[in-house]
Design an enzyme around this catalytic site. Sequence first.
Site, PDB file in Angstrom:
ATOM      1  CE  LYS A   1      12.448  -3.541 -17.264  1.00 54.85           C
ATOM      2  NZ  LYS A   1      13.304  -2.330 -17.066  1.00 54.85           N
TER       3      LYS A   1
ATOM      4  CD  GLU B   1      16.248  -4.354 -12.432  1.00 55.33           C
ATOM      5  OE1 GLU B   1      15.713  -3.752 -11.903  1.00 55.33           O
ATOM      6  OE2 GLU B   1      16.180  -4.429 -13.554  1.00 55.33           O
TER       7      GLU B   1
ATOM      8  CB  SER C   1      12.199  -8.224  -4.013  1.00 51.74           C
ATOM      9  OG  SER C   1      10.818  -7.190  -3.851  1.00 51.74           O
TER      10      SER C   1
ATOM     11  CG  ASP D   1       7.143  -1.023 -12.058  1.00 52.27           C
ATOM     12  OD1 ASP D   1       7.242  -1.615 -12.571  1.00 52.27           O
ATOM     13  OD2 ASP D   1       7.060  -0.412 -11.804  1.00 52.27           O
TER      14      ASP D   1
ATOM     15  N   GLY E   1       3.492  -2.133  -5.327  1.00 53.56           N
ATOM     16  CA  GLY E   1       4.048  -2.766  -5.758  1.00 53.56           C
ATOM     17  C   GLY E   1       4.496  -3.347  -7.517  1.00 53.56           C
TER      18      GLY E   1
ATOM     19  N   GLY F   1      15.884   5.483 -23.585  1.00 55.62           N
ATOM     20  CA  GLY F   1      15.142   3.890 -25.263  1.00 55.62           C
ATOM     21  C   GLY F   1      15.685   2.832 -24.326  1.00 55.62           C
TER      22      GLY F   1
ATOM     23  CG  LEU G   1      -1.718   0.742   1.326  1.00 49.18           C
ATOM     24  CD1 LEU G   1      -3.009   0.121  -0.023  1.00 49.18           C
ATOM     25  CD2 LEU G   1      -2.419   0.998   2.493  1.00 49.18           C
ATOM     26  CG  ASP G   2       2.815   2.250  -3.664  1.00 49.41           C
ATOM     27  OD1 ASP G   2       3.508   1.365  -2.695  1.00 49.41           O
ATOM     28  OD2 ASP G   2       3.102   2.406  -4.271  1.00 49.41           O
TER      29      ASP G   2
END
Length: 329
Positions: free
Chosen positions: A185, A190, A140, A255, A41, A228, A15-16
């Site tokens: 992705k 990463e 995660s 996302d 999330g 990009g 819950l942001d």
Amino acid sequence: MSRKPVLTVTLNPALDVTYDVDEFVLGQTHRPRSMSVRAGGKGVNVARVLAGLGESVVASGLAGGATGRSIVDHLEQAGIPASFTWIEGESRRTVVIAERDRATGIWETGPVVTAAEWATFLDGFPALISTASVVVLSGSVPPGLPADAYAPLVQAAAANGVQVILDAEGPALHHGLAANPTLVKPNADELADAVGTEVDTPERALAAAHRLRAERPTVVVASLGHQGLVAATCRRDYVVTPPIRVPGNATGAGDALVAALARGLARGTAWPDMLADAVGVSGGAVAAPVAGESRIDIARHITDRAIVRAIEHDADQGSQCDHASCRNS
Ligand SMILES: Nc1ncnc2c1ncn2[C@@H]1O[C@H](COP(=O)(O)OP(=O)(O)OP(=O)(O)O)[C@@H](O)[C@H]1O
Ligand SMILES: [Mg+2]
């Protein structure tokens, strides 16, 4: 024509909570000018972007306690069907204290998931994917679960002929990749972390993407922030550059990019169009104030003007090009 929904999986949703303050001063009490609460999330953000694009989506994962209930309520209020497995622990909150040009975050770790709860989720997973066009595994792996928790999900989707996008880092990416998802992705950091080389230009990103693929059927789409993206498929490489650098909040842009890729895979869109759309939708997300949204006007502007460069390379092993992701390459 109605299409099967995209299924997002968020094992550690949040819950942001965002508090807007004029100035954040350490050690002081603040009365926020305004506040907002929304379901978050990474997988939940993907679901919210897809819903905003008018696509059919179902959000799943693990949720617990009153906070978990709130997350599901927020999703349902946004018209997103939620199918979460209930766990004993309390889902986490993230708190952001936002000033005009600075943000301070407090991220709870999230509940420990028990082996029995994970077994319940795995048992229900085939039923969830049976109605899905594409599965998105994002974020995660929560405490209590093995680092290779995504691997059985990738395998179950493949066994049911459902395409899978994995957006994870570190061990979760490493183990998930070994199960041959349709697409991964990573962002530049990463990808650099996964292959142990620097990823600071599209050329280096492509070289790293090929190392990560290592003759696998998996398509690697590496996002490079305002530069990009690059993509390595079994027949071609692509370098896709947005026409403008968008000012704004890049949190959640990845996302949004994943949401566009999921829509493209679900529709069987050809790679050049799918990747231009992904750069557009993610650029539109930078212009939107919060994660999980994308400005459609900005997205269209970028998609229509994105520079798509295709680079032919020798096809990988013929058998590996039978993969669903290569039909439109
Ligand atoms: N300033 C920008 N201007 C235009 N497009 C951008 C900008 N920043 C990001 N993008 C777009 O968003 C995509 C994803 O950005 P980025 O590589 O930062 O993702 P990420 O680090 O995975 O983000 P997150 O995990 O927070 O969602 C990029 O590939 C690009 O298309
Ligand atoms: Mg990301």
